[in-house]
Design an enzyme around this catalytic site. Structure first.
Site, PDB file in Angstrom:
ATOM      1  N   SER A 236       0.798  -1.230   0.000  1.00 13.34           N
ATOM      2  CA  SER A 236       0.000   0.000   0.000  1.00 13.34           C
ATOM      3  C   SER A 236       0.836   1.289   0.000  1.00 13.34           C
ATOM      4  CB  SER A 236      -0.971   0.004   1.172  1.00 13.34           C
ATOM      5  OG  SER A 236      -1.852  -1.082   1.047  1.00 13.34           O
ATOM      6  N   LYS A 283      -9.324  -5.812  11.152  1.00 12.86           N
ATOM      7  CA  LYS A 283     -10.468  -5.266  10.407  1.00 12.86           C
ATOM      8  C   LYS A 283     -11.781  -5.274  11.204  1.00 12.86           C
ATOM      9  CE  LYS A 283      -8.777  -6.106   5.733  1.00 12.86           C
ATOM     10  NZ  LYS A 283      -9.093  -6.645   4.406  1.00 12.86           N
ATOM     11  N   GLY A 343     -14.360 -20.305  -0.857  1.00 15.52           N
ATOM     12  CA  GLY A 343     -13.855 -19.806   0.423  1.00 15.52           C
ATOM     13  C   GLY A 343     -14.955 -19.114   1.198  1.00 15.52           C
ATOM     14  N   ARG A 367     -13.860 -25.509   2.326  1.00 14.96           N
ATOM     15  CA  ARG A 367     -13.335 -26.740   2.911  1.00 14.96           C
ATOM     16  C   ARG A 367     -14.115 -27.059   4.183  1.00 14.96           C
ATOM     17  NH1 ARG A 367      -7.139 -26.179   4.523  1.00 14.96           N
ATOM     18  NH2 ARG A 367      -8.137 -24.679   5.912  1.00 14.96           N
ATOM     19  N   LEU A 429      -8.526 -13.393  -6.082  1.00 13.88           N
ATOM     20  CA  LEU A 429      -8.196 -12.310  -5.142  1.00 13.88           C
ATOM     21  C   LEU A 429      -6.715 -12.274  -4.766  1.00 13.88           C
ATOM     22  CD1 LEU A 429     -11.180 -11.753  -5.062  1.00 13.88           C
ATOM     23  CD2 LEU A 429     -11.103 -11.706  -2.579  1.00 13.88           C
ATOM     24  N   TYR A 431      -2.871 -11.814  -5.141  1.00  9.44           N
ATOM     25  CA  TYR A 431      -2.118 -10.987  -6.086  1.00  9.44           C
ATOM     26  C   TYR A 431      -0.643 -11.336  -6.210  1.00  9.44           C
ATOM     27  CZ  TYR A 431      -1.228  -8.163  -1.889  1.00  9.44           C
ATOM     28  OH  TYR A 431      -0.881  -7.736  -0.627  1.00  9.44           O
ATOM     29  N   GLY A 452      -6.120 -10.187  -8.906  1.00  9.46           N
ATOM     30  CA  GLY A 452      -6.040  -9.656  -7.546  1.00  9.46           C
ATOM     31  C   GLY A 452      -5.261  -8.342  -7.485  1.00  9.46           C
TER      32      GLY A 452
HETATM   33  P1  ATR Z   1      -9.229 -14.071   4.428  1.00 13.57           P
HETATM   34  O1  ATR Z   1      -9.552 -12.880   5.273  1.00 13.57           O
HETATM   35  O2  ATR Z   1      -8.057 -13.870   3.504  1.00 13.57           O
HETATM   36  O3  ATR Z   1     -10.407 -14.585   3.708  1.00 13.57           O
HETATM   37  P2  ATR Z   1      -9.530 -16.167   6.396  1.00 13.57           P
HETATM   38  O4  ATR Z   1     -10.687 -15.466   6.976  1.00 13.57           O
HETATM   39  O5  ATR Z   1      -8.518 -16.801   7.294  1.00 13.57           O
HETATM   40  O6  ATR Z   1      -8.695 -15.205   5.439  1.00 13.57           O
HETATM   41  O7  ATR Z   1     -10.096 -17.271   5.380  1.00 13.57           O
HETATM   42  C1  ATR Z   1      -9.261 -18.143   4.697  1.00 13.57           C
HETATM   43  C2  ATR Z   1     -10.078 -18.922   3.687  1.00 13.57           C
HETATM   44  O8  ATR Z   1      -9.166 -19.699   2.925  1.00 13.57           O
HETATM   45  C3  ATR Z   1     -11.061 -19.897   4.332  1.00 13.57           C
HETATM   46  O9  ATR Z   1     -12.162 -20.043   3.467  1.00 13.57           O
HETATM   47  C4  ATR Z   1     -10.238 -21.178   4.382  1.00 13.57           C
HETATM   48  O10 ATR Z   1     -10.976 -22.369   4.396  1.00 13.57           O
HETATM   49  P3  ATR Z   1     -11.472 -23.022   5.823  1.00 13.57           P
HETATM   50  O11 ATR Z   1     -12.558 -22.140   6.310  1.00 13.57           O
HETATM   51  O12 ATR Z   1     -11.947 -24.368   5.443  1.00 13.57           O
HETATM   52  O13 ATR Z   1     -10.265 -23.027   6.699  1.00 13.57           O
HETATM   53  C5  ATR Z   1      -9.518 -21.090   3.064  1.00 13.57           C
HETATM   54  N1  ATR Z   1      -8.321 -21.908   3.004  1.00 13.57           N
HETATM   55  C6  ATR Z   1      -7.136 -21.651   3.584  1.00 13.57           C
HETATM   56  N2  ATR Z   1      -6.263 -22.626   3.290  1.00 13.57           N
HETATM   57  C7  ATR Z   1      -6.919 -23.529   2.505  1.00 13.57           C
HETATM   58  C8  ATR Z   1      -6.543 -24.757   1.878  1.00 13.57           C
HETATM   59  N3  ATR Z   1      -5.324 -25.256   2.009  1.00 13.57           N
HETATM   60  N4  ATR Z   1      -7.479 -25.376   1.131  1.00 13.57           N
HETATM   61  C9  ATR Z   1      -8.714 -24.870   0.991  1.00 13.57           C
HETATM   62  N5  ATR Z   1      -9.125 -23.714   1.571  1.00 13.57           N
HETATM   63  C10 ATR Z   1      -8.238 -23.054   2.307  1.00 13.57           C
END
Ligand code: ATR
Length: 485
Positions: A236, A283, A343, A367, A429, A431, A452
């Site tokens: 940023s 946030k 996600g 997941r 998303l 980048y 992204g």
């Molecule tokens: P952000 O603010 O970037 O969205 P977050 O709130 O921690 O970060 O969310 C991470 C997302 O990436 C979640 O949807 C997570 O899936 P889970 O809810 O099942 O944990 C997903 N994610 C992270 N690592 C993953 C992986 N190896 N495979 C599939 N989904 C993944």
């Protein structure tokens, strides 16, 4: 002044460092302890090889240097080198040997008395600064803040010790970054930079000078920033600072590593800070401090932009707008009616709400299906397991919001068996890298891609508008992959 710490093992190497970085620096520190033993003996000639003022320093191991011979020989070496035409000499606060100090005084070389604390901030910081200054020397305090509260203590130095004109204050480590960039607001006469980070948190002279324009900061400069943990990797500053420069606004945008949002709001009043970006994990935590929030912030429950209004802080969410903007014409003319969101984390929340607010049907797959379910319930969407991605190949838009595929995880692809076609709009998303494995597959099948990095840029320019009230300068070419020379 921006000071370059010279880290070469020969005088010649140090001179070539100066030549390379000369557009960015005002003064150099010759680190005699880093020179080879033969070169150490020749160091008195160094000031004749450059037009810049030179600080003579020979650091002991306990102060983060490499000089390991006896203290007696170190002081003897310093005393000999004082024959050279140095502008300053750094002599540690605890050195008592009068002859070194006396010689420096005779030669009219300014004396810096330094204190290094790699563990904390000394409780008697202000007292020691005053004491050193009372002897006509320049106090240098290189200390280590471990929290936002510690950082506040360093920023208070200028207000408490305004009578001490010449002083050097450095906050080391990741919490210290903001103090290095805003050195003038600490009343520090210089900030140290280096080419290969020899002290924790040091940044390069080029970034200090061209990205932050740290030496241009004055009492009228408006301070903006980004708060998060971690925050030092953020791109940023590379959007906001050139933007400020582009509209000739006397402002600076600085990364603040923040452990406590509450403490940051105290600092924000002290400096003051006029507005800031918010990133993970703060946030949600900023919400209780905001006097006014937009509808989107309320819906998503997360805020990434805070600006100062008259008597309160106002929160908005530019991730929301940065995401939806390129899709608006397609949503409005019905080319996008159904979206698959991969996600269900924080990023997905903003995406799903934005799509739902524009009437798009959404299916969330994740997941952990319970998280997909709870987001789907509040947004009136459908949900399913990540493994069932293939069932939604008829979606018009696919949005990838997970962290899978980011940085080192180039091989990650959360929807491996999903088959893309040319009718798909595919929005990633992440980048870094620009092309994740999923986006690469979508490209090969002729889908329309949304990157992204473009969303990052859009949300940043929207923050800029919130901060300044002006559009981001259009012709400005910014380099988010900023590479140093
Ligand atoms: P952000 O603010 O970037 O969205 P977050 O709130 O921690 O970060 O969310 C991470 C997302 O990436 C979640 O949807 C997570 O899936 P889970 O809810 O099942 O944990 C997903 N994610 C992270 N690592 C993953 C992986 N190896 N495979 C599939 N989904 C993944």
């Amino acid at each position: 002044m921006i000071c370059l710490v010279l880290t070469g093992s020969t005088l010649e190497e140090d001179i070539s460092l100066i030549t390379k970085h000369s557009p960015y620096i005002d003064i150099v520190e010759l680190r005699v302890d880093l020179l080879s033993p033969e070169e150490q003996q020749k160091a008195a000639t160094f000031p004749t090889l450059t037009t810049l003022p030179v600080i003579l320093t020979c650091r002991r191991v306990i102060d983060g240097g490499t000089y390991s011979d006896s203290e007696k020989s170190r002081l003897a070496l310093l005393e000999t080198l004082l024959e050279g035409n140095f502008s300053y000499v750094d002599i540690e606060e605890d050195v008592k040997k009068a002859s070194v100090l006396q010689k420096a005084e005779e030669k009219k070389i300014h004396i810096i008395r330094s204190v290094h604390d790699f563990v904390s901030i000394p409780t008697d910081l202000y007292h020691r600064i005053t004491k050193i200054a009372s002897k006509g020397h320049i106090p240098k305090m290189a200390v280590t803040p471990h929290s936002m509260l510690d950082v506040i203590q360093l920023f208070r130095v200028e207000k408490e010790l305004v009578h001490v004109k010449n002083k050097i204050i450095v906050g080391m480590g990741p919490y210290g970054i903001a103090t290095r960039i805003l050195y003038k607001r600490l009343g520090s006469m210089l900030t140290y930079t280096s080419v290969n980070e020899i002290a924790p948190g040091q940044i390069s002279p080029q970034v200090m000078k061209t990205v932050y324009r740290a030496d241009k900061v004055n009492e009228r400069t408006h301070i903006y920033g980004i708060i998060g943990d971690p925050v030092l990797h953020t791109r940023s500053p590379y959007i906001q600072n050139p933007g400020f420069d582009g509209i000739k606004f006397n402002a600076i945008y600085v990364p603040f590593l923040v452990d406590s949002v509450r403490s940051f709001f105290v600092l924000a009043e002290l400096l003051p800070v006029y507005g800031f970006s918010v990133t993970v994990p703060h946030k949600q935590a900023v919400l209780p401090y905001l006097g006014k929030i937009t509808r989107e912030v309320k819906q998503i429950g997360s805020c990434n932009t805070v600006v100062r209004a008259k008597n309160l802080w106002k929160g908005t969410n530019t991730d929301y707008y940065g995401f939806i903007e390129p899709l608006l014409p397609l949503l409005q003319d019905g080319r996008i009616q159904h979206a698959l969101v991969v996600g269900a984390g924080g990023a997905a929340r903003a995406v799903v709400w934005a799509l739902r607010n524009y009437g798009c049907k959404v299916t969330i797959i994740n997941r952990d299906i319970r998280k997909a379910k709870s987001l789907a319930e509040v947004t009136m969407s459908n949900y399913d397991s990540l493994d069932n991605a293939k069932l939604y190949e008829s979606s018009d838009l696919i949005v990838q919001t997970t962290s899978l595929g980011m940085g080192g995880e180039r091989d990650g692809d959360p929807i491996k068996d999903f088959e893309f076609t040319p009718v798909h709009h595919v929005y990633e998303l992440i980048y870094t890298p620009k092309y994740t494995k999923m986006l690469q597959r979508a490209k090969e099948k002729g889908a329309t891609l949304y990157f992204g990095i473009d969303m990052l840029y859009r949300q940043g320019t929207l923050q800029f508008e919130n901060f300044t009230g002006y559009h981001y300068p259009k012709r400005l070419e910014i380099d988010l992959d900023f590479k140093e020379n």
